[in-house]
Motif scaffolding. Sequence first.
Motif, PDB file in Angstrom:
ATOM      1  N   ASP A  12      16.630  20.624  -2.591  1.00  0.00           N
ATOM      2  CA  ASP A  12      16.044  21.155  -1.354  1.00  0.00           C
ATOM      3  C   ASP A  12      17.013  21.105  -0.175  1.00  0.00           C
ATOM      4  O   ASP A  12      16.665  20.687   0.936  1.00  0.00           O
ATOM      5  CB  ASP A  12      14.758  20.383  -1.008  1.00  0.00           C
ATOM      6  CG  ASP A  12      13.670  20.556  -2.056  1.00  0.00           C
ATOM      7  OD1 ASP A  12      13.641  21.615  -2.712  1.00  0.00           O
ATOM      8  OD2 ASP A  12      12.862  19.624  -2.233  1.00  0.00           O
TER       9      ASP A  12
ATOM     10  N   LYS B 249       9.612  16.211 -13.444  1.00  0.00           N
ATOM     11  CA  LYS B 249      10.169  14.868 -13.366  1.00  0.00           C
ATOM     12  C   LYS B 249      11.690  14.904 -13.162  1.00  0.00           C
ATOM     13  O   LYS B 249      12.374  15.791 -13.669  1.00  0.00           O
ATOM     14  CB  LYS B 249       9.878  14.097 -14.652  1.00  0.00           C
ATOM     15  CG  LYS B 249       8.406  13.900 -14.973  1.00  0.00           C
ATOM     16  CD  LYS B 249       7.750  12.894 -14.066  1.00  0.00           C
ATOM     17  CE  LYS B 249       6.323  12.596 -14.529  1.00  0.00           C
ATOM     18  NZ  LYS B 249       5.667  11.595 -13.644  1.00  0.00           N
TER      19      LYS B 249
ATOM     20  N   TYR C 217      22.519  14.489  -2.919  1.00  0.00           N
ATOM     21  CA  TYR C 217      22.266  13.079  -3.228  1.00  0.00           C
ATOM     22  C   TYR C 217      23.386  12.588  -4.149  1.00  0.00           C
ATOM     23  O   TYR C 217      23.586  13.122  -5.239  1.00  0.00           O
ATOM     24  CB  TYR C 217      20.906  12.903  -3.902  1.00  0.00           C
ATOM     25  CG  TYR C 217      19.752  13.228  -2.986  1.00  0.00           C
ATOM     26  CD1 TYR C 217      19.190  12.251  -2.157  1.00  0.00           C
ATOM     27  CD2 TYR C 217      19.228  14.525  -2.941  1.00  0.00           C
ATOM     28  CE1 TYR C 217      18.129  12.561  -1.308  1.00  0.00           C
ATOM     29  CE2 TYR C 217      18.175  14.841  -2.093  1.00  0.00           C
ATOM     30  CZ  TYR C 217      17.633  13.854  -1.278  1.00  0.00           C
ATOM     31  OH  TYR C 217      16.590  14.161  -0.430  1.00  0.00           O
TER      32      TYR C 217
ATOM     33  N   ASP D 269       9.032  10.894 -10.017  1.00  0.00           N
ATOM     34  CA  ASP D 269       8.500  12.112  -9.414  1.00  0.00           C
ATOM     35  C   ASP D 269       9.373  12.602  -8.269  1.00  0.00           C
ATOM     36  O   ASP D 269       9.267  13.763  -7.851  1.00  0.00           O
ATOM     37  CB  ASP D 269       7.078  11.879  -8.898  1.00  0.00           C
ATOM     38  CG  ASP D 269       6.088  11.588 -10.016  1.00  0.00           C
ATOM     39  OD1 ASP D 269       6.236  12.200 -11.096  1.00  0.00           O
ATOM     40  OD2 ASP D 269       5.186  10.762  -9.810  1.00  0.00           O
ATOM     41  N   SER D 270      10.234  11.720  -7.756  1.00  0.00           N
ATOM     42  CA  SER D 270      11.114  12.043  -6.637  1.00  0.00           C
ATOM     43  C   SER D 270      12.527  11.617  -6.975  1.00  0.00           C
ATOM     44  O   SER D 270      12.719  10.656  -7.734  1.00  0.00           O
ATOM     45  CB  SER D 270      10.653  11.322  -5.361  1.00  0.00           C
ATOM     46  OG  SER D 270      11.654  11.323  -4.368  1.00  0.00           O
TER      47      SER D 270
ATOM     48  N   TYR E 186      16.763  17.315 -12.968  1.00  0.00           N
ATOM     49  CA  TYR E 186      15.366  17.650 -12.692  1.00  0.00           C
ATOM     50  C   TYR E 186      14.842  18.553 -13.793  1.00  0.00           C
ATOM     51  O   TYR E 186      15.483  19.551 -14.150  1.00  0.00           O
ATOM     52  CB  TYR E 186      15.231  18.348 -11.345  1.00  0.00           C
ATOM     53  CG  TYR E 186      13.799  18.769 -11.050  1.00  0.00           C
ATOM     54  CD1 TYR E 186      12.836  17.801 -10.763  1.00  0.00           C
ATOM     55  CD2 TYR E 186      13.423  20.107 -11.091  1.00  0.00           C
ATOM     56  CE1 TYR E 186      11.523  18.164 -10.514  1.00  0.00           C
ATOM     57  CE2 TYR E 186      12.120  20.483 -10.828  1.00  0.00           C
ATOM     58  CZ  TYR E 186      11.171  19.504 -10.547  1.00  0.00           C
ATOM     59  OH  TYR E 186       9.871  19.868 -10.298  1.00  0.00           O
TER      60      TYR E 186
END
Length: 355
Positions: free
Chosen positions: A38, A110, A42, A133-134, A104
């Motif tokens: 998004d 997941k 990371y 989930d994140s 992902y």
Amino acid sequence: MPDASTLSLRTSFRPGETWTDTNGNRIQAHGGSIIHVDGVYYWYGENKEHSTPGSGIWHWGVRCYSSTDLYNWEDRGLIIPPDENDPTSPLHPEQFLDRPHIMYNSRTGKFVCWIKVMTKHQSEQRSTVLEADSILGPYTIVNSWLRPLGMHAGDFDLVQDPEDGKGYYYFGRVHFEMICADLTDDYTDVTGYYSTHFPRRQPPFVREAPSYFRRDGRHYLITSGTTGYYPNPSEVAVADTYHGPFRVLGDPHPTDESRTSFHTQISSIFKVPGKKDLYITLGDRWVPHYTDDSSRALAAFEAHFAPENEGHVTPIEEFATIDTSQADYVWLPIRFEGEMAYIDWREEWSLDEFE
């Protein structure tokens, strides 16, 4: 702790220099990778902040940082904390946890993380799989102490096909060869279909640390030899399919006289979104003091590859003498000539140099 208000923002990469986060603390994301979610990058990897000689601590979980420019990184904490209470857990600080990789899965919604764990007492190398989930967790173990295909699984990379989402798992069958295995649809195990690559008779010639990237429909792997934390020449290979066959093209660092891949081991390769042809190699400089004397590095390389040392495996005890809490990072862009991938040394460089 440094005063964050006095820290200036980075506007370039400076390979080999100590890299600090936006709070002024040394970044701890070793054996790391980058995932883009998004619009945010990371960077995650092994947290080695407590891994000093004599500590008995191999890792302190998996740490993650976020950025919007790839230069300046905010500490987002431990996305996979160590399990201090269970010595049998793959997440215990004395277990040899390495090289987390996250993908992902759009089918399950997941984030799936694989880690390599070399057991402290049995000297076996296995895999453990977690889900969340994140991207920032929390992650839960769904498959622990896995021996994929019944093999000892060493350094690895996870790959996702950009069109159909199919997953692939490149891993070193320890001290034998490289394996490409198909992942199950949920990415938490292997299907049983696999291919073998780069068979070598023994360390240090056996390849490890596979780093995958795809360019113009071709599949590339950059690997290193097996010399523990001590750096050695990388090797680039290319294939027309995920399962090969791979053709070895040679050392991507031809200008490095020390033959140590600029004193690094590449952990992963990141294609920068929005850039036409920019692939960044993320390298770890596990033993920074080797750069103080290039002749010393060359001598160490030659000793590892000397005929009388063929088959030598670095003992686990030797790993404990390296202060990995002080390891640095070397990020460099890949340059292409035809199908060959080259990595040139740069004291400083920026994204603006690329279309």
